[in-house]
Design a protein around this motif. Structure first.
Motif, PDB file in Angstrom:
ATOM      1  N   ASP A   1       0.906  -1.282  -0.087  1.00 25.25           N
ATOM      2  CA  ASP A   1      -0.062  -0.079   0.067  1.00 25.25           C
ATOM      3  C   ASP A   1       0.932   1.429   0.044  1.00 25.25           C
ATOM      4  O   ASP A   1       0.314   2.228  -0.522  1.00 25.25           O
TER       5      ASP A   1
ATOM      6  N   ARG B   1      -3.054   5.797   6.118  1.00 25.61           N
ATOM      7  CA  ARG B   1      -4.073   6.068   5.116  1.00 25.61           C
ATOM      8  C   ARG B   1      -5.404   6.320   5.855  1.00 25.61           C
ATOM      9  O   ARG B   1      -6.465   5.910   5.535  1.00 25.61           O
TER      10      ARG B   1
ATOM     11  N   ARG C   1      -4.651   9.153  -1.274  1.00 25.92           N
ATOM     12  CA  ARG C   1      -4.908   8.431  -2.400  1.00 25.92           C
ATOM     13  C   ARG C   1      -6.320   9.261  -3.187  1.00 25.92           C
ATOM     14  O   ARG C   1      -6.544  10.219  -2.724  1.00 25.92           O
TER      15      ARG C   1
ATOM     16  N   LEU D   1       0.130   9.031  -6.791  1.00 24.32           N
ATOM     17  CA  LEU D   1      -0.964   8.354  -5.906  1.00 24.32           C
ATOM     18  C   LEU D   1      -1.989   7.263  -6.911  1.00 24.32           C
ATOM     19  O   LEU D   1      -2.423   6.664  -6.520  1.00 24.32           O
ATOM     20  N   THR D   2      -1.636   7.818  -8.149  1.00 26.58           N
ATOM     21  CA  THR D   2      -2.389   6.790  -9.099  1.00 26.58           C
ATOM     22  C   THR D   2      -1.838   7.281 -10.679  1.00 26.58           C
ATOM     23  O   THR D   2      -1.352   8.517 -11.035  1.00 26.58           O
TER      24      THR D   2
END
Length: 293
Positions: free
Chosen positions: A36, A90, A117, A144-145
């Motif tokens: 993660d 998170r 996220r 983050l993505t």
């Protein structure tokens, strides 16, 4: 590898909250896996989630201090340190507020600057931008993505090997011949100056101070650029990348802000010429092939 954290012991004003704080931190630590946070799993891992020392390292705090916090000892915790721990674990906004209440620190929602996220709507936008490479960075260049086209363009194996999901760290940590930026000595100073521009909003925060300190120790070149003190805002640029499968690709990068995520931005890359457009199409056609083919 933690930051220096003051461990002042104070009388417990809420003795019932400290055991609750300890249980809450242990529970949230157990649900976060090394994957993660971009860390390798390691061998002989008995802990279901992160280890205490890993939380401390990622948060930029001392291992002993974090251990005391998780044991529910009556120590002082600042808002900056709790922010760093919350990001590592998170926590969402409700969990973050709960953490503050248990630690008896006034909660300020506007401190939640570093997102960790993205929501489904932003993820959908990133995916829909394919075939254009697109990524969401926070102010430290943590990824983050990203969409499939971004993964086509950039070899992320080096990032997995160093265990830090951060593009700036990867660019400085890899040997210069392996750096995907062709004009490294031109582009890296701009990226560091952009980082320093964001750093002004986070001076003293353990996660930021730890990041700068550790990357400076890893890369003398980064340390040299950081010490220059140059500051620039994010902006559009034409960058030339090298890819072992297709050669050089010229891309224009544009940064877009995200409502509700003030410290994050979407960066979209578009081919700057026909040859680059052709080469990115070739990369799309290679999806699913082994990385070394």
């Amino acid at each position: 590898m933690g930051g220096v954290t003051t461990m002042t012991v104070t009388p417990a004003t809420g003795p019932r909250r400290r055991p609750q704080l300890a249980a809450f931190l242990r529970g949230r630590r157990a649900r976060v896996t090394p994957a993660d946070v971009g860390m390798p799993p390691g061998l002989r891992r008995r802990t279901p989630g992160l280890r205490r020392e890993e939380v401390a390292q990622l948060s930029g705090v001392g291992v002993t201090w974090y251990t005391w916090l998780e044991q529910g000892r009556p120590i002082n915790a600042s808002a900056q340190v709790l922010d760093a721990v919350a990001r590592t674990l998170r926590l969402d906004q409700t969990e973050r507020e709960h953490l503050y209440q248990l630690a008896e620190v006034p909660y300020a929602p506007d401190r939640e600057a570093d997102a960790h996220r993205v929501n489904g709507e932003v993820q959908g936008i990133i995916d829909a931008l394919d075939p254009h490479p697109a990524v969401v960075y926070n102010a430290r260049y943590d990824i983050l993505t990203a969409n499939a086209a971004y993964r086509d363009l950039f070899d992320l194996r080096a990032m997995r090997e160093i265990g830090v999901r951060n593009v700036l760290w990867m660019l400085f940590a890899v040997p210069e011949p392996d750096c995907p930026l062709v004009f490294r000595d031109v582009e890296l100073p701009v990226m560091v100056a952009t980082l320093r521009g964001a750093y002004g909003r986070h001076v003293g925060e353990p996660a930021w101070e730890s990041f700068v300190r550790r990357l400076s120790a890893t890369s003398p070149y980064f340390a040299e650029l950081w010490s220059s003190g140059d500051v620039v805002p994010p902006g559009p640029r034409v960058k030339t990348f090298r890819h072992k499968a297709v050669g050089e690709i010229r891309m224009t990068s544009v940064s877009l802000s995200i409502d509700g995520m003030p410290d994050c931005r979407i960066v979209v890359y578009t081919p700057d010429d026909e040859e680059s457009r052709h080469r990115t199409a070739v990369l799309r056609g290679r999806r699913g092939l082994p990385e070394d083919s």
